[in-house]
Design a protein around this motif. Sequence first.
Motif, short mmCIF file in Angstrom:
data_model
loop_
_atom_site.label_atom_id
_atom_site.label_comp_id
_atom_site.label_asym_id
_atom_site.label_seq_id
_atom_site.Cartn_x
_atom_site.Cartn_y
_atom_site.Cartn_z
N ASP A 121 9.56 81.65 37.97
CA ASP A 121 9.63 82.45 39.32
C ASP A 121 8.50 83.03 39.81
O ASP A 121 8.71 84.07 40.27
CB ASP A 121 11.03 83.36 38.85
CG ASP A 121 12.22 82.60 38.73
OD1 ASP A 121 12.35 81.57 39.18
OD2 ASP A 121 13.03 83.37 38.07
N ASN A 173 11.91 90.87 30.41
CA ASN A 173 12.92 90.05 31.02
C ASN A 173 12.61 88.74 30.96
O ASN A 173 13.38 87.84 31.01
CB ASN A 173 12.91 90.53 32.55
CG ASN A 173 14.10 89.81 33.35
OD1 ASN A 173 15.08 89.38 32.65
ND2 ASN A 173 14.07 89.66 34.46
N ASN A 205 17.45 82.68 26.43
CA ASN A 205 18.73 82.41 26.93
C ASN A 205 18.69 81.11 27.29
O ASN A 205 19.89 80.39 27.12
CB ASN A 205 19.15 83.42 28.06
CG ASN A 205 19.28 84.72 27.37
OD1 ASN A 205 19.51 84.73 26.35
ND2 ASN A 205 19.27 85.72 28.62
N TYR A 206 17.72 80.37 27.73
CA TYR A 206 17.82 78.94 28.26
C TYR A 206 18.23 78.01 27.09
O TYR A 206 19.00 77.25 27.33
CB TYR A 206 16.39 78.31 28.70
CG TYR A 206 16.53 76.98 29.21
CD1 TYR A 206 17.08 76.67 30.64
CD2 TYR A 206 15.95 75.87 28.35
CE1 TYR A 206 16.99 75.36 30.86
CE2 TYR A 206 16.21 74.78 28.77
CZ TYR A 206 16.51 74.57 30.00
OH TYR A 206 16.63 73.11 30.28
N GLU A 257 13.26 87.17 27.55
CA GLU A 257 14.90 86.95 27.42
C GLU A 257 15.41 85.66 28.32
O GLU A 257 16.25 84.93 27.85
CB GLU A 257 15.73 88.24 28.11
CG GLU A 257 17.25 88.06 27.88
CD GLU A 257 18.01 89.44 28.37
OE1 GLU A 257 19.06 89.56 28.07
OE2 GLU A 257 17.07 90.51 28.69
N LYS A 258 14.73 85.46 29.48
CA LYS A 258 15.23 84.27 30.17
C LYS A 258 14.75 83.17 29.34
O LYS A 258 15.78 82.18 29.27
CB LYS A 258 14.36 84.36 31.53
CG LYS A 258 14.98 85.41 32.61
CD LYS A 258 14.34 85.23 33.84
CE LYS A 258 14.78 86.08 34.80
NZ LYS A 258 14.17 86.06 36.20
#
Length: 344
Positions: free
Chosen positions: A306, A329, A336-337, A332-333
């Motif tokens: 992003d 953050n 989590n993927y 964590e992204k």
Amino acid sequence: MKSPILKSCLSFLVLALLVSNADAQRSSRKRTNTTPANTGTDANQQGQNNNTSAPSGYNPYGNLPIEVDKSGGYNDSIVKKSMRPDAAFDKSFINDRTPLPYEHLRWDDALFAEKVWREVDLREKMNMPFRYQSEDDNGDQRFISILLKAVRSGEVTAFDPTDDRFTTPMDSVGVKGITAGGPADTVAVRDVNDPNKIVGYRVTQTSFDPGSVMKFRIKEEWVFDREASRMFVRIIGIAPLKTLYLPNGQERGSSVMFWVYYPDLRPILAKYEVYNPKNMGNSRMTWEELFESRMFSSYVVKSTLDNPANRTIRQAIKDPILALLEGDNIKEKIFNYEQDLWSY
């Protein structure tokens, strides 16, 4: 009748004052343009102030000898090896270690791929092994010393600090300037018997302090391989960051010294052991194993996730606390993927 005479006298008086002032200015210009004889210190000082080129062999310190001290600068080429075994057990196998080759990742199997830039702060407790100050048969054990030794010996290539894509290798002059230290300074050498008498001058240069490197920047890529159904992380490059200080001693930031392609550095790191404060004999991993096992603490400073403007987090978020939270953050992204691909 008296009034015209008085006015004429005043006019002649003003005209005389103007003429005398003009004569004084012309004589002042003549004195300024006149070049004095080149004698003594005043003539030398005037030549320096007028930016006139000094003749060949000009010595601003007179006939006193000038000595150039060449002992300054960081020198990691001198390694003092032990003449007797320095351990109670055989450690000769360390020099024969080679890193395991990477598993090949196919482009068609890369379901997810994002680049991440991290910074490793050596002041954190988990990163204290990076600052282990000790001498061994293979030299200084600090990580920055290992890196500089590999670059100066030509075992790995140092790339331009402004480009982390490894497009511009640094030449020998640039590599030498990495550890050049501060600017040169001229120090007066005084007589031992008479401290007020100057017998010569010595040109010295401050040496490079490896302790000034308190951070490292790591460029890595996270790839999810759908054939193996797991996430891989591959370090691409490492760059030391030199700490910069204000004249009052306050830290004002850091600058990248150079970039090193990490796969070229792996065989060298496999020959250096990491300091283990709990057990110096057993369970001592190599630096290559430390990076592959992710045994260091870091925070994210940039990513391709992003980020269409290709900016660092601090460029987008000025507050340092919020910038650290944004780095967490991003971690964590990515985590989590992989987790969201599975059903429990």
